[in-house]
Design a protein around this motif. Structure first.
Motif, short mmCIF file in Angstrom:
data_model
loop_
_atom_site.label_atom_id
_atom_site.label_comp_id
_atom_site.label_asym_id
_atom_site.label_seq_id
_atom_site.Cartn_x
_atom_site.Cartn_y
_atom_site.Cartn_z
N PHE A 133 -0.21 -0.39 0.02
CA PHE A 133 0.59 0.41 0.96
C PHE A 133 -0.31 1.45 1.62
CE2 PHE A 133 0.87 4.23 -1.70
CZ PHE A 133 0.60 3.72 -2.96
N VAL A 134 0.22 2.04 2.68
CA VAL A 134 -0.57 3.02 3.43
C VAL A 134 -0.13 4.42 3.04
CG1 VAL A 134 -1.22 3.82 5.73
CG2 VAL A 134 -0.79 1.38 5.33
N ASP A 135 -1.11 5.26 2.71
CA ASP A 135 -0.85 6.65 2.35
C ASP A 135 -1.85 7.52 3.09
OD1 ASP A 135 0.26 8.85 0.82
OD2 ASP A 135 -1.63 8.80 -0.30
N SER A 136 -1.36 8.43 3.93
CA SER A 136 -2.22 9.32 4.72
C SER A 136 -3.30 8.54 5.47
CB SER A 136 -2.88 10.38 3.82
OG SER A 136 -1.92 11.03 3.04
N GLY A 137 -2.93 7.41 6.05
CA GLY A 137 -3.89 6.65 6.84
C GLY A 137 -4.88 5.83 6.04
N VAL A 165 -5.40 2.81 2.83
CA VAL A 165 -4.69 1.75 2.10
C VAL A 165 -4.90 1.95 0.60
CG1 VAL A 165 -4.42 -0.74 1.79
CG2 VAL A 165 -5.03 0.17 4.04
N VAL A 166 -3.80 1.96 -0.14
CA VAL A 166 -3.83 2.16 -1.59
C VAL A 166 -3.31 0.89 -2.26
CG1 VAL A 166 -2.93 3.57 -3.49
CG2 VAL A 166 -3.36 4.62 -1.25
N PHE A 167 -3.97 0.50 -3.36
CA PHE A 167 -3.56 -0.70 -4.10
C PHE A 167 -3.06 -0.23 -5.47
CE2 PHE A 167 -5.24 -4.00 -1.33
CZ PHE A 167 -6.10 -3.26 -0.53
N GLU A 168 -1.82 -0.59 -5.78
CA GLU A 168 -1.24 -0.18 -7.06
C GLU A 168 -0.88 -1.42 -7.86
OE1 GLU A 168 1.49 3.46 -7.59
OE2 GLU A 168 2.82 1.75 -7.27
N GLU A 169 -1.28 -1.44 -9.13
CA GLU A 169 -1.00 -2.61 -9.95
C GLU A 169 0.51 -2.76 -10.19
OE1 GLU A 169 -3.23 -2.99 -13.60
OE2 GLU A 169 -2.48 -5.03 -13.92
N VAL A 170 0.98 -3.98 -10.15
CA VAL A 170 2.39 -4.28 -10.41
C VAL A 170 2.45 -4.94 -11.79
CG1 VAL A 170 4.41 -5.59 -9.66
CG2 VAL A 170 2.88 -4.56 -7.96
N LYS A 171 3.18 -4.27 -12.69
CA LYS A 171 3.31 -4.77 -14.06
C LYS A 171 4.78 -4.91 -14.39
CE LYS A 171 -0.85 -3.26 -16.41
NZ LYS A 171 -1.42 -2.36 -17.39
N PRO A 172 5.11 -5.77 -15.36
CA PRO A 172 6.52 -5.92 -15.72
C PRO A 172 7.12 -4.61 -16.23
CG PRO A 172 5.16 -7.57 -16.83
CD PRO A 172 4.23 -6.62 -16.17
#
Ligand SMILES: [Zn+2]
Length: 145
Positions: free
Chosen positions: A132-136, A138-145
Motif C-alpha cells: 500500500f502507499v503511505d506518504s508517497g 510503497v509499504v509491504f506488510e506481511e499477511v498472516k492468518p
C-alpha cells in the motif's frame, strides 16, 4: 538493413534460484516490488508470474494459470513463493465494484491466505504481503492468518 539489436549488461546465469514471485501487473507497484524482493527478502533473482490481480487466480483455481504455476514449480524446482497483493487493485475493484475499500482489502487478504494454503499443500514454502502507499512511499506488510 540491419535489425535493431541490444546487448544487456546483465551477465547470463544458467541456474534457477528456486524462488517465484507472483504479483499484479500494476506498473505503479512494480519497481517497489523488485526493491522489496531484493532489499527486504534478499531475493536477488526469481521467476515471475505477473498478471492482473496477482495471486488472485490461485484461490480461484484458474486452470490455465495454475498449469503454468505447476510447470514452474516442477521445471524450475521452485521451493519458495512470494505472493503480493496491492491497494487500489483494478482487478479487485472491477470484480467488486460496489464494495467499500476495507471489504475489498479483506477479500484480497483472504485470497492471499487461501493461496498460501494451496501452495503449502504442494510442499511449497509461501509468504504473502499486501502493498500500500503511505506518504508517497510503497509499504509491504506481511499477511498472516
Ligand atoms: Zn492490481
Amino acid at each position: 538493413m540491419q535489425a535493431e539489436r541490444f546487448r544487456s549488461w546483465v551477465l547470463w546465469k544458467e541456474e534457477f534460484s528456486g524462488n517465484l514471485a507472483i504479483f499484479c501487473s500494476d506498473e505503479r507497484f512494480a519497481n517497489a516490488t523488485f526493491e522489496f524482493l531484493r532489499r527486504h527478502l534478499g531475493i536477488e533473482r526469481c521467476d515471475l508470474m505477473v498478471v492482473a490481480g496477482g495471486p488472485a487466480f490461485i484461490p480461484k483455481n484458474e486452470i490455465a494459470l495454475m498449469e503454468r504455476v505447476d510447470l514452474l514449480l516442477k521445471a524450475h524446482e521452485v521451493k519458495k513463493v512470494i505472493l503480493i497483493a496491492h491497494d487500489d487493485c483494478g482487478y479487485y475493484k472491477h470484480l467488486h465494484k460496489d464494495l467499500p475499500y476495507q471489504t475489498i482489502k479483506r477479500k484480497q487478504c483472504e485470497d492471499l491466505l487461501a493461496a498460501i494454503t494451496k501452495l503449502q499443500a504442494k510442499g511449497i514454502q509461501a509468504k504473502a504481503f499486501f502493498a500500500f502507499v503511505d506518504s508517497g512511499e510503497v509499504v509491504f506488510e506481511e499477511v498472516k492468518p
